[in-house]
Scaffold this active site. Structure first.
Site, short mmCIF file in Angstrom:
data_model
loop_
_atom_site.label_atom_id
_atom_site.label_comp_id
_atom_site.label_asym_id
_atom_site.label_seq_id
_atom_site.Cartn_x
_atom_site.Cartn_y
_atom_site.Cartn_z
N GLU A 173 -1.62 -8.59 12.60
CA GLU A 173 -1.49 -8.43 11.06
C GLU A 173 0.03 -7.99 10.97
OE1 GLU A 173 -3.55 -4.88 10.01
OE2 GLU A 173 -3.45 -5.06 7.86
N ASP B 271 0.73 -1.15 0.03
CA ASP B 271 0.02 -0.07 -0.05
C ASP B 271 0.84 1.22 -0.13
OD1 ASP B 271 -1.67 -2.18 0.40
OD2 ASP B 271 -3.07 -1.20 1.76
#
Ligand code: NAG
Length: 807
Positions: free
Chosen positions: A777, A549
């Site tokens: 995560e 990202d």
């Protein structure tokens, strides 16, 4: 990246050209042969019509391609009841406990619960939700097929949910789910368990023969595939204080909890005082709607054990319940443990039992996170203004996070497959088959799959539409090739999975080719991720398609850009195609040619090596002189917007200031030869604590990089700007092990780095799991603490393979 791109500008331009050139030629003709003017004009008009028609046709053709399926036999040939052992499962990973079958119109079953005294503050538990702040939940054991056992901690209660399937018959067999509630406090007070069944009618009333109702305290139902079925609620232990039920109509599968709230009525006169009980539904009683949501609420006191026994009519074997269930579950657990040790050998490697248990939970959550989704996503073609629905399709896939991302993600699934494939090549091939059936005629697969109303309800609107210019790393291809290398016997001419791989081939090739044509860079053998947009607000425009990202790239997106990670992915993809084509006895030559070209280090260095910093980097229009600055607001007492300000003009250059994961890709994907000096440079840079090395794993971005841990906009905290991510650490370990194994001058160095990195990563994930109850995560590059969302049992579950040293 979901906004309209280009909007068909290019086709317009070419049509104008053609029109003007044809009128140009008419001028000449007019001069020469005036008597032919009339017929010439006719010809001309006809010609223009033809151009318009062709243009219209081309545009129409391009428009419809985005949601036209790839034209070949589907990879998934058997589904639903034709795959009896995978028919029922915990295929609703987004709820704490939910059962459904691998069938578009499957009835769904599930659990909600609440603590009576705290219902107002804590609400009702149903969807996995970070806001519930449970100290831990997740599968401790789950084999992906026959059974599972999950621990949910919700103080002052602890809930163990387990299930065991009984195969057989032509209607999907039986299963029993057990809900075992114990109290961690002395007098925990009453506790409500709600078991429900619901029909998914989001697909339209295509299942007019499906029904659900309640009879004698059980849930009964009928569908055309299952015929009559029954869910018997059998209390195995403990006392029921109150029982109520309702046959209701829910507006959609995503609104079950809301409907449940609406059905609760206060009952002041119950034996246990004022409680909320299920009542009749006006939608059914008054408005005559069909019941599609039936629920039974039991108010109990812990300890309490409930067996939910699902049976169909025809199976002669008695269903499991009570002590029989306990016994069967114990046997399943034992054989799971044996199988786990056989596959991963963690005890043999000397890991302590507690650590092996964490690894078992990691695998189990990956397998228990596998869902079955059905529906149509929304897609946007570069050639149209409006998004259109994709075709309806099933997707059997693992998910990155049950709470935060309970749906399919393309590149995540490639990483999941590395672990799932080791446990069960059959499950992995089935998953990959479903993904490849989602490929369109262009050769494109959408990055994120949001299928069905439950999945859709959790996605912010701006992320729903998938753009057909957007790529995502092709690791699924690489994972399949790895499986072929590990288990060649399964794919040889008589192998069990040969046919499946064979049907995949044309799709894999189309997908591979799609990358080669749509993500090409301007320079030969260079590549560029499409979909970067500079909106003036981001410190560095995101590259969502790369998977990383907000990892810093060239500050000013442009067509001259080239991305080193994508080039390495394409090398690995070409190499994977060679492996797959080879086992299928197909022509490998063109994949080999591309692989060898992309493996040519001189070419790679010309495009991406900086002799100044001695590192690999992206190339593009770049400046480090960027800042976020708050604009003056026109209204008093209001903060202005943060915008990006550029203090030095961007230049075409290698983006060397962003040293981090992408600088390692030539090593990560084993592009570099084992005797490459550049490999030595990378190895030397790895264990510098002021760059990427931390006691918890490799950071995504160097501490010395200008954008290290910087926010991308005022609302966008750093994500791939320093945090430690397990998928890339896995690739790093895999490549270090590789360079430690093949002959070469840096063998020892690579081996040493591998061992130290592996120890750091394993130690930290396990200790964070113990401290917080979850896999995360990402992990902080500063103190190793879990960050981002939880539980994240997607690629963080690669822990198992890292412990096992299976790459
Ligand atoms: C229920 O859970 C408790 C605590 O984990 C355990 O001791 C007990 O054996 C379980 N009971 C059954 C019937 O599974």
């Amino acid at each position: 990246m979901v906004r309209h791109r280009k909007g068909g500008k290019e086709p317009h331009k070419s049509s104008n050209n053609e029109t003007s050139s044809s009128s140009g030629s008419s001028d000449i003709s007019v001069e020469k042969k005036p008597f032919k003017i009339l017929s010439l004009w006719k010809t001309l008009v006809g010609f223009i019509c033809l151009v318009v028609a062709i243009y219209g046709g081309v545009v129409g053709y391009l428009e419809t391609r985005v949601n036209t399926p790839f034209d070949d036999v589907k990879v998934v040939q058997k589904s639903g009841l034709e795959v009896p052992d995978r028919y029922w499962g915990t295929y609703r990973p987004g709820v704490y406990l939910g059962m459904k079958s691998r069938e578009p119109w499957s009835p769904v079953f599930g659990l909600m619960w609440y603590e009576l005294a705290a219902a107002a503050q804590k609400g009702i538990r149903h969807w996995c939700d970070q806001g519930d702040n449970l100290p831990t939940y997740g599968w401790l054991r789950h084999d992906g097929v026959t059974f599972g056992e999950q621990l949910i901690s919700d103080p002052p209660h602890q809930i163990v949910t387990s299930f065991v399937k009984t195969p057989g018959g032509a209607h999907g067999g039986h299963w029993t789910a057990r809900i075992n509630v114990t109290a961690t406090a002395r007098s925990p007070g009453p506790f409500a368990l709600v078991w429900y069944g619901a029909l998914d009618e989001s697909l339209g009333p295509a299942a007019p023969h499906s029904r659900l109702w309640i009879e004698g305290g059980d849930i009964l139902g009928h569908t055309s595939n299952l015929r009559n079925f029954r869910l018997n609620l059998v209390p195995h232990k403990g006392k029921i204080l109150h029982k109520s039920f309702s046959e209701a109509h829910a507006e959609g599968l995503h609104l079950l909890k809301e409907k449940f709230y609406g059905l609760l009525r206060g009952d002041k006169h119950s034996k246990i005082g004022n409680i909320a009980v299920l009542s009749e539904d006006d939608d059914v009683i008054v408005k005559n709607k069909d019941a599609n949501f039936v629920l039974i609420q039991l108010i109990v006191e812990a300890p309490f054990v409930l067996d939910v026994v699902y049976t169909t009519e025809e199976l002669p074997t008695p269903p499991l319940k009570g002590d029989e269930f306990t016994k069967s579950l114990e046997e399943k657990k034992k054989s799971f443990d044996n199988e786990f040790e056989k596959k991963f050998k963690l005890q043999e490697k000397g890991y302590r039992k507690e650590d092996v248990d964490v690894a078992k939970a990691a695998l189990s959550n990956m397998l228990g996170g596998i869902g079955y989704f059905y529906g149509a996503g929304r897609v946007q073609s570069q050639y149209t203004k409006e998004s259109v629905p994709y075709w309806r399709a099933p997707l059997y896939t693992a998910v990155p996070s049950r709470s935060f991302f309970p749906r399919g993600f393309l590149w995540d699934e490639g990483f999941h497959g590395l672990l799932i494939g080791r446990w069960s090549p059959d499950i992995e091939l089935d998953i990959a088959a479903h993904w490849l059936d989602l490929i369109n005629v262009e050769g494109w697969i959408a990055r994120e799959q949001i299928l069905g109303v439950e999945a859709l309800a959790r996605v912010p609107k701006e992320f729903v539409v998938q753009n057909n210019a957007a790529a995502n790393p092709p690791i699924l291809l690489i994972t399949l090739a790895r499986l072929v290398q590990l288990r060649p016997e399964l794919f040889k001419p008589q192998g069990r999975l040969r046919g499946t791989l064979d049907r995949m081939f044309s799709r894999l090739q189309a997908w591979y080719q799609w990358f080669q044509t749509t993500q090409k860079g301007e320079e030969a053998t260079s590549y560029r991720w499409r979909g970067r947009e500079d909106d003036g607000l981001q410190l560095n425009p995101k590259t969502l398609t790369s998977g990383l990202d907000d990892y810093p790239r060239a500050s000013h997106p442009s067509d001259i850009e080239r991305h080193v990670d994508l080039r390495c992915w394409m090398y690995a993809a070409a190499d994977a195609m060679v492996t797959i084509a080879d086992v299928l006895q197909r022509d490998v030559s063109k994949f080999e040619t591309t692989r060898d070209q992309l493996g040519d280090e001189d070419l790679l260095n010309e495009l991406h090596w900086s002799t100044r910093t001695q590192t690999y980097a992206d190339y593009g229009l770049h400046t480090d002189g960027v800042r976020l600055v708050r604009q003056q607001s026109k209204k008093p007492n209001e903060n202005g917007k943060m915008v990006r300000v550029v203090t030095t003009a961007p230049q075409p250059m290698l983006v060397t200031s962003a040293f981090g994961y992408i600088s390692l890709f030539p090593m990560l994907l084993k592009v570099l030869k084992s005797d490459s000096e550049k490999l030595e440079r990378i190895l030397d840079s790895l264990d510098k604590p002021d760059l990427l090395w931390s006691p918890y794993g490799l950071r995504s971005l160097s501490k010395s990089s200008p954008l290290y841990m910087k926010r991308n906009t005022e609302h966008d905290p750093p994500y791939w700007r320093g945090q430690i991510w397990m998928n890339i650490n896995y690739l790093a370990l895999s490549s270090l092990k590789y360079y430690a194994t093949v002959p070469g001058p840096y063998k020892a160095k690579a081996g040493q780095l591998h061992d130290r990195l592996r120890e750091n990563v394993v130690r930290n994930i396990i200790s964070e799991y113990r401290r917080t109850g979850y896999l995360w995560e990402q992990y902080s590059g500063e103190d190793g603490k879990g960050s981002g969302c939880r539980p994240f049992s997607g690629w963080t579950g690669l822990l198992v393979l890292i412990m096992a040293e299976q790459y």
